[in-house]
Write a protein that holds these residues in place. Structure first.
Motif, PDB file in Angstrom:
ATOM      1  N   ASN A  26      38.672  58.830  -5.978  1.00 37.02           N
ATOM      2  CA  ASN A  26      37.955  58.029  -4.581  1.00 37.02           C
ATOM      3  C   ASN A  26      37.869  56.746  -4.840  1.00 37.02           C
ATOM      4  OD1 ASN A  26      37.276  60.891  -3.660  1.00 37.02           O
ATOM      5  ND2 ASN A  26      35.540  61.356  -4.363  1.00 37.02           N
ATOM      6  N   LEU A  27      37.466  56.429  -5.842  1.00 40.55           N
ATOM      7  CA  LEU A  27      37.539  54.840  -5.541  1.00 40.55           C
ATOM      8  C   LEU A  27      38.620  53.661  -6.168  1.00 40.55           C
ATOM      9  CD1 LEU A  27      34.040  54.552  -7.891  1.00 40.55           C
ATOM     10  CD2 LEU A  27      34.952  53.460  -6.042  1.00 40.55           C
ATOM     11  N   CYS A  28      39.675  54.755  -6.246  1.00 35.42           N
ATOM     12  CA  CYS A  28      41.259  54.982  -6.078  1.00 35.42           C
ATOM     13  C   CYS A  28      41.799  54.231  -4.690  1.00 35.42           C
ATOM     14  CB  CYS A  28      42.094  55.282  -6.590  1.00 35.42           C
ATOM     15  SG  CYS A  28      42.605  55.338  -8.864  1.00 35.42           S
ATOM     16  N   LEU A  29      41.171  55.466  -3.583  1.00 35.46           N
ATOM     17  CA  LEU A  29      41.680  55.471  -2.237  1.00 35.46           C
ATOM     18  C   LEU A  29      40.498  54.288  -1.749  1.00 35.46           C
ATOM     19  CD1 LEU A  29      41.569  58.825  -1.949  1.00 35.46           C
ATOM     20  CD2 LEU A  29      43.159  57.162  -1.229  1.00 35.46           C
ATOM     21  N   ILE A  30      39.416  54.418  -2.195  1.00 36.14           N
ATOM     22  CA  ILE A  30      39.171  52.834  -1.440  1.00 36.14           C
ATOM     23  C   ILE A  30      39.074  51.616  -1.937  1.00 36.14           C
ATOM     24  CG2 ILE A  30      36.844  51.548  -1.441  1.00 36.14           C
ATOM     25  CD1 ILE A  30      35.646  54.353  -1.668  1.00 36.14           C
ATOM     26  N   SER A  31      39.376  51.016  -3.599  1.00 38.68           N
ATOM     27  CA  SER A  31      40.951  49.637  -3.644  1.00 38.68           C
ATOM     28  C   SER A  31      41.702  49.903  -3.470  1.00 38.68           C
ATOM     29  CB  SER A  31      40.594  49.854  -5.313  1.00 38.68           C
ATOM     30  OG  SER A  31      39.152  50.637  -6.112  1.00 38.68           O
ATOM     31  N   ALA A  32      42.616  50.638  -2.668  1.00 40.38           N
ATOM     32  CA  ALA A  32      43.674  50.966  -2.496  1.00 40.38           C
ATOM     33  C   ALA A  32      43.683  50.032  -0.650  1.00 40.38           C
ATOM     34  CB  ALA A  32      44.288  52.211  -2.079  1.00 40.38           C
ATOM     35  N   ILE A  33      42.342  50.616  -0.553  1.00 42.68           N
ATOM     36  CA  ILE A  33      42.176  50.122   1.094  1.00 42.68           C
ATOM     37  C   ILE A  33      42.075  48.638   0.902  1.00 42.68           C
ATOM     38  CG2 ILE A  33      40.450  50.113   3.299  1.00 42.68           C
ATOM     39  CD1 ILE A  33      40.545  53.287   2.080  1.00 42.68           C
ATOM     40  N   MET A  34      40.914  48.161  -0.038  1.00 43.44           N
ATOM     41  CA  MET A  34      40.510  46.658   0.027  1.00 43.44           C
ATOM     42  C   MET A  34      42.156  46.035  -0.163  1.00 43.44           C
ATOM     43  SD  MET A  34      37.235  46.419  -1.915  1.00 43.44           S
ATOM     44  CE  MET A  34      35.274  47.349  -2.034  1.00 43.44           C
ATOM     45  N   ALA A  35      42.693  46.933  -1.188  1.00 45.84           N
ATOM     46  CA  ALA A  35      44.067  45.695  -1.284  1.00 45.84           C
ATOM     47  C   ALA A  35      44.906  45.922  -0.496  1.00 45.84           C
ATOM     48  CB  ALA A  35      44.865  46.726  -2.942  1.00 45.84           C
ATOM     49  N   LEU A  36      45.259  46.753  -0.422  1.00 45.27           N
ATOM     50  CA  LEU A  36      45.952  46.835   1.502  1.00 45.27           C
ATOM     51  C   LEU A  36      45.445  45.504   2.590  1.00 45.27           C
ATOM     52  CD1 LEU A  36      46.514  50.083   2.938  1.00 45.27           C
ATOM     53  CD2 LEU A  36      47.945  48.488   2.891  1.00 45.27           C
ATOM     54  N   GLY A  37      43.724  45.646   2.550  1.00 42.34           N
ATOM     55  CA  GLY A  37      43.174  44.288   3.738  1.00 42.34           C
ATOM     56  C   GLY A  37      43.869  43.506   3.364  1.00 42.34           C
ATOM     57  N   ILE A  38      43.609  42.678   1.952  1.00 41.92           N
ATOM     58  CA  ILE A  38      44.101  41.906   1.219  1.00 41.92           C
ATOM     59  C   ILE A  38      45.692  41.275   1.663  1.00 41.92           C
ATOM     60  CG2 ILE A  38      43.922  40.493  -1.227  1.00 41.92           C
ATOM     61  CD1 ILE A  38      40.901  40.033   0.409  1.00 41.92           C
ATOM     62  N   ASN A  39      46.616  42.518   1.241  1.00 39.42           N
ATOM     63  CA  ASN A  39      47.703  41.973   1.379  1.00 39.42           C
ATOM     64  C   ASN A  39      48.142  41.360   2.432  1.00 39.42           C
ATOM     65  OD1 ASN A  39      50.127  42.587   0.035  1.00 39.42           O
ATOM     66  ND2 ASN A  39      50.480  44.312   0.955  1.00 39.42           N
ATOM     67  N   ILE A  40      47.257  42.667   4.442  1.00 40.87           N
ATOM     68  CA  ILE A  40      47.540  41.658   4.785  1.00 40.87           C
ATOM     69  C   ILE A  40      46.753  40.054   4.884  1.00 40.87           C
ATOM     70  CG2 ILE A  40      46.910  41.655   7.836  1.00 40.87           C
ATOM     71  CD1 ILE A  40      45.912  44.448   7.145  1.00 40.87           C
ATOM     72  N   GLN A  41      46.433  39.552   4.652  1.00 43.74           N
ATOM     73  CA  GLN A  41      45.987  38.411   4.375  1.00 43.74           C
ATOM     74  C   GLN A  41      46.901  36.972   4.022  1.00 43.74           C
ATOM     75  OE1 GLN A  41      42.416  38.487   3.475  1.00 43.74           O
ATOM     76  NE2 GLN A  41      41.690  38.416   5.592  1.00 43.74           N
ATOM     77  N   TRP A  42      46.928  38.183   2.075  1.00 41.94           N
ATOM     78  CA  TRP A  42      48.367  37.031   1.015  1.00 41.94           C
ATOM     79  C   TRP A  42      49.327  36.781   1.757  1.00 41.94           C
ATOM     80  CZ3 TRP A  42      49.690  33.496  -1.341  1.00 41.94           C
ATOM     81  CH2 TRP A  42      49.581  33.562  -2.950  1.00 41.94           C
ATOM     82  N   GLY A  43      49.938  38.600   1.417  1.00 45.02           N
ATOM     83  CA  GLY A  43      51.231  39.219   1.436  1.00 45.02           C
ATOM     84  C   GLY A  43      52.327  38.827   2.952  1.00 45.02           C
ATOM     85  N   TYR A  44      51.238  39.180   3.731  1.00 46.61           N
ATOM     86  CA  TYR A  44      52.352  39.059   4.860  1.00 46.61           C
ATOM     87  C   TYR A  44      52.138  37.275   5.064  1.00 46.61           C
ATOM     88  CZ  TYR A  44      51.147  43.690   6.468  1.00 46.61           C
ATOM     89  OH  TYR A  44      51.245  45.145   6.514  1.00 46.61           O
ATOM     90  N   ALA A  45      50.851  37.020   5.411  1.00 41.40           N
ATOM     91  CA  ALA A  45      50.374  35.660   5.565  1.00 41.40           C
ATOM     92  C   ALA A  45      49.949  34.202   4.872  1.00 41.40           C
ATOM     93  CB  ALA A  45      49.279  35.404   6.930  1.00 41.40           C
ATOM     94  N   GLY A  46      50.275  34.464   3.162  1.00 40.12           N
ATOM     95  CA  GLY A  46      50.071  34.058   2.171  1.00 40.12           C
ATOM     96  C   GLY A  46      48.485  33.222   2.760  1.00 40.12           C
ATOM     97  N   LEU A  47      47.678  33.612   3.140  1.00 38.29           N
ATOM     98  CA  LEU A  47      45.876  33.680   3.123  1.00 38.29           C
ATOM     99  C   LEU A  47      45.440  33.941   1.795  1.00 38.29           C
ATOM    100  CD1 LEU A  47      45.570  34.022   6.803  1.00 38.29           C
ATOM    101  CD2 LEU A  47      46.179  31.381   5.560  1.00 38.29           C
ATOM    102  N   LEU A  48      44.632  32.938   1.495  1.00 39.75           N
ATOM    103  CA  LEU A  48      44.193  33.445   0.353  1.00 39.75           C
ATOM    104  C   LEU A  48      42.783  33.950   0.490  1.00 39.75           C
ATOM    105  CD1 LEU A  48      45.483  33.743  -2.915  1.00 39.75           C
ATOM    106  CD2 LEU A  48      44.414  31.022  -2.988  1.00 39.75           C
TER     107      LEU A  48
END
Lengths: 437, 336
Positions: free
Chosen positions: A35-57
């Motif tokens: 369950n916590l893995c799933l939630i962490s994965a969503i958070m990581a996706l959110g950060i990936n949108i910022q960092w991975g797509y756009a390079g925002l820190l």
């Protein structure tokens, strides 16, 4: 194609790890980790949108997750009629004063220039602050002194808690809009420091504004979302008891597994929806534009792309996803405890997930979320076992052995740092690199 | 007389603590700004570096105390400070050798350095907690006060006393010495001048024969030494707890940015700006007003603008205002 093989084999490996925990330790623990893995994965996706797509820190993940948590409280708790009657007029008046003050500042700032402007803005800020406090303080006093052991806050809307996941996204997105307006377009370090600041402030507010969140007195007993049953209720149903005998399991254990499975199902649906949206966004012309901006801002700007506007958009979207995950986390806990938000666990661990998993690749972020959370949880027993083994030659009461055993938990911080550094050095694109399109 | 009492009260609870806190922030911000000037990234591991250096100082102090060595009037920590600095410098140089040098060679973007510093932060925080744990460690022995509130009252005949704790006096004195020594180094010595040249214009400095690895080496030595001193002073003044140093990161960054990232004089000024505004805004003025206000016109309540828990908000608001109005900081940044 090789990337696809890589993704499937890594996720299969992850599944094997979880199943191993289920067999060796207990199925209930494996599901709790999942369950916590799933939630962490969503958070990581959110950060990936910022960092991975756009390079925002974004170094303020903790704050956005906590905003999601507040949403869970404000949406799902029953309103407290007494405190609303006492405090709402004062709070509304304070809010009105604050709104008028901000409007005035914006107007003065846009329509004037020079020293007069600075003086006027300062005057308006001071006057607005004290007028707002004049209404705010007595209202807060009245709310917090009403039955402070049980309520002492306004309560929420009394709606099903599942709505809070959306509201949490809205809250986090709103905060991101504010931060982005100020610090996007400056050097990338500034955004990092600004987000670090806002997250500390959000936590400070949640800890101290008791009228809103009960502060460190915590809000407990949040309702569960629709399909998730309560253990006590299903334990009493005769059908469930016959199931338990059929599987040959303890009723209590089976009920906890069923509850966790229900949560896993809900979380998996949310994760899949967000993942699907992310994947199609990355493939669309919008995703191509984002990558172009990330890889060469100047060239993209010369081609007429609105770099600052796109950055703001992507920053809000990513933060909103983190907010959704934050609301889900509070829902899973069933309580909101502002004191437990800690930057190492909520901000920097999520960064480790994105970097290790593979930035720019949604599957990588999800895998990072799973793998890092799994490691984070399991490193504690493994570290303890390791130290126990190393020091087994020592006497039971040897102070060094006792000290090492008591601080074994901190070894995972060191290990996480080392893993991150190794990935940055030897596989800078992460376990699942961004695919070329 | 009433005015004097009010002033004494303000100095005791506002000016002296703010001077001490500002000195600690200034020392911390100097380290951040030096690394920014030379290596061009915001070092998020700086707070944990402070914690590590302070921990080393505490461990050496324990050893010295066990041997029966003390400085008498002064806290034993001062004697342990050089060894703590040495430990922190070794750690910083080791980190640079293993982590940052690789990324320098690859000419990675500054943001990659920043992320590497996040990983380093993880490692340092684990290291510190692994060795000393997360509990509070009280620091400082020797005399507690240079002069106490009672002594001041007897000397001046006022109702309000001013106390000067030894640790506050030491903090300010040590900061003065460090800042003076640093500026002497940067402005008068060959190595210091080469550092400023490198920070101003890397290519030009390289053409004039400045050895980049040497400049980076000195920058890390200075940053680690300043971090240890700042951390030890903070620990002496308040208390040592690893988590506090993580939270100090925000006011330190705010100080460095407000002063202008990369500008040492700006870091010092920024430290004091942040410290004074934090304490001024969160100070309860009630007792000051009882002295100044004529008659019984004393407002009820504490007359506090913001509760102390919001001191982060103060550094943040100053940070935002500076970013909006003057993004390069008070002293134009980008030059060591």
């Amino acid at each position: 194609m090789s990337n696809r093989v890589r993704i499937s084999s890594l996720f299969a490996f992850m599944a094997i790890l979880l199943v191993t925990v289920g067999v060796v330790q207990s199925p209930s623990l494996a599901l709790a980790i999942l369950n916590l893995c799933l939630i962490s994965a969503i958070m990581a996706l959110g950060i990936n949108i910022q960092w991975g797509y756009a390079g925002l820190l974004n170094v303020g993940i903790m704050g956005f997750a906590a905003l999601g948590g507040v949403a869970a409280v404000l949406v799902s708790k029953e309103p407290v009629a007494e405190t609303i009657a006492l405090g709402a007029p004062g709070l509304l008046a304070a809010l009105l004063v604050a709104a008028v003050t901000i409007a005035l500042i914006v107007w003065v700032y846009k329509s004037m220039k020079g020293r007069l402007r600075s003086v006027l803005v300062t005057l308006i800020v001071v006057a607005g602050f004290f007028t707002a406090r004049h209404f705010f303080d007595p209202a807060v006093e009245a709310i917090e002194s009403t039955d402070s052991a049980a309520t002492g806050y306004l309560g929420g809307l009394g709606l099903p808690i599942i709505f809070s996941w959306l509201v949490g996204g809205l809250f986090a997105g709103g905060a991101a809009w504010l931060i982005g307006k100020v610090s996007l377009g400056l050097r990338s370090d500034y955004l990092a420091i600004a987000t670090l600041g806002i997250s500390e402030i959000i936590i400070a507010v949640l800890k101290n504004e008791d009228w809103l969140t009960r502060g460190v007195k915590n809000v407990t007993g949040l309702p569960r979302p629709y399909p998730v049953p309560y253990e006590v209720e299903i334990q009493q149903s005769p059908a469930f008891q016959s199931w338990a005998t059929y599987f040959g399991m303890d009723v209590v254990e089976l009920s906890s597994i069923v509850v966790k499975l229900a949560y896993s199902g809900l979380f998996a649906v949310v994760l899949l929806i967000i993942l699907l949206l992310c994947e199609s966004a990355l493939r669309s012309p919008w995703g191509r534009m984002m990558r172009a901006i990330r890889d060469n801002e100047t060239a993209a700007e010369a081609m007429g792309k609105d770099v600052k506007g796109r950055h703001l958009q992507v920053f809000i979207l990513g933060s909103a996803v983190v907010g959704i995950a934050g609301a889900m986390l509070t829902t899973l806990d069933g309580q909101f405890t502002p004191g437990t938000y800690n930057p190492l666990r909520f901000t920097f661990l999520i960064w480790a997930m994105v970097i290790i998993g593979g930035s720019g690749n949604n599957w990588g972020a999800v895998l990072g979320g799973f793998l890092v959370w799994f490691f984070w949880v399991e490193a504690e027993p493994v570290g303890l076992w390791f130290i126990d083994l190393v020091t087994s030659g020592m006497d039971e009461t040897n102070p060094l052995r006792l000290h090492l055993l008591s601080s074994a938990a901190y070894m995972r911080l060191m290990a996480m740092g080392i893993i991150m550094l190794l990935v940055l050095r030897f596989a800078p694109k992460g376990l699942i690199p961004e695919s070329r399109r | 007389m009433e005015i004097l009492n009010a002033l004494a009260l303000l100095s005791n609870y506002l000016v002296i603590p703010a001077l001490a806190y500002g000195s600690q922030l200034a020392l911390g911000a100097l380290g951040v700004t030096l690394i920014y000037g030379i290596l061009r990234f915001s070092n998020f591991a700086h707070g944990e570096m402070m914690a590590f250096g302070t921990m080393a100082v505490i461990l050496v102090t324990w050893f010295l105390q066990a041997q029966g060595i003390s400085l008498g009037f002064l806290p034993t920590e001062l004697l342990a400070l050089p060894i703590g600095i040495l430990a922190a410098v070794l750690l910083a140089l080791g980190t640079d050798r293993i982590v940052y040098r690789f990324h320098r060679g690859k000419k990675s973007q500054p943001v990659i350095f920043l992320i590497a510093s996040l990983a380093v932060m993880f490692f340092y925080s684990g290291l510190t907690r692994f060795i000393i744990g997360t509990a509070d460690q009280s620091m400082g022995d020797g005399a507690r006060f240079i002069f106490t509130a009672r002594e001041f009252k007897e000397w001046s005949g006022l109702d309000e006393g001013i106390a000067l704790r030894t640790t506050q006096g030491i903090t300010v004195a040590v900061t003065l010495i460090c800042v003076a020594a640093l500026f002497w180094f940067l402005n008068r010595t060959r190595a210091g001048k080469s550092m400023r040249a490198y920070s101003d214009n890397e290519d030009l400095a390289l053409l004039s024969g400045v050895n980049p690895e040497r400049v980076v080496l000195i920058a890390w030595i200075l940053a680690a030494a300043l971090a240890t001193i700042a951390g030890t002073m903070y620990g002496l003044d308040k208390t040592f707890k690893p988590f506090i140093y993580l939270q100090l990161l925000l006011p330190i960054f705010a100080a460095a940015i407000v002063g202008g990232l990369g500008s040492p004089i700006g870091a010092v000024a920024g430290g004091f700006v942040i410290a004074f505004s934090e304490i001024t805004v969160t100070f309860a003025y009630k007792r000051v007003l009882t002295y100044i206000m004529p008659g019984d016109n004393v407002p009820d309540g504490l007359v506090q603008l913001l509760s102390t828990e919001y001191k982060f908000a103060v550094s943040f608001v100053i940070l935002v205002v500076v970013l909006l109005v003057r993004p390069t900081g008070i002293f134009k940044g980008q030059s060591v």
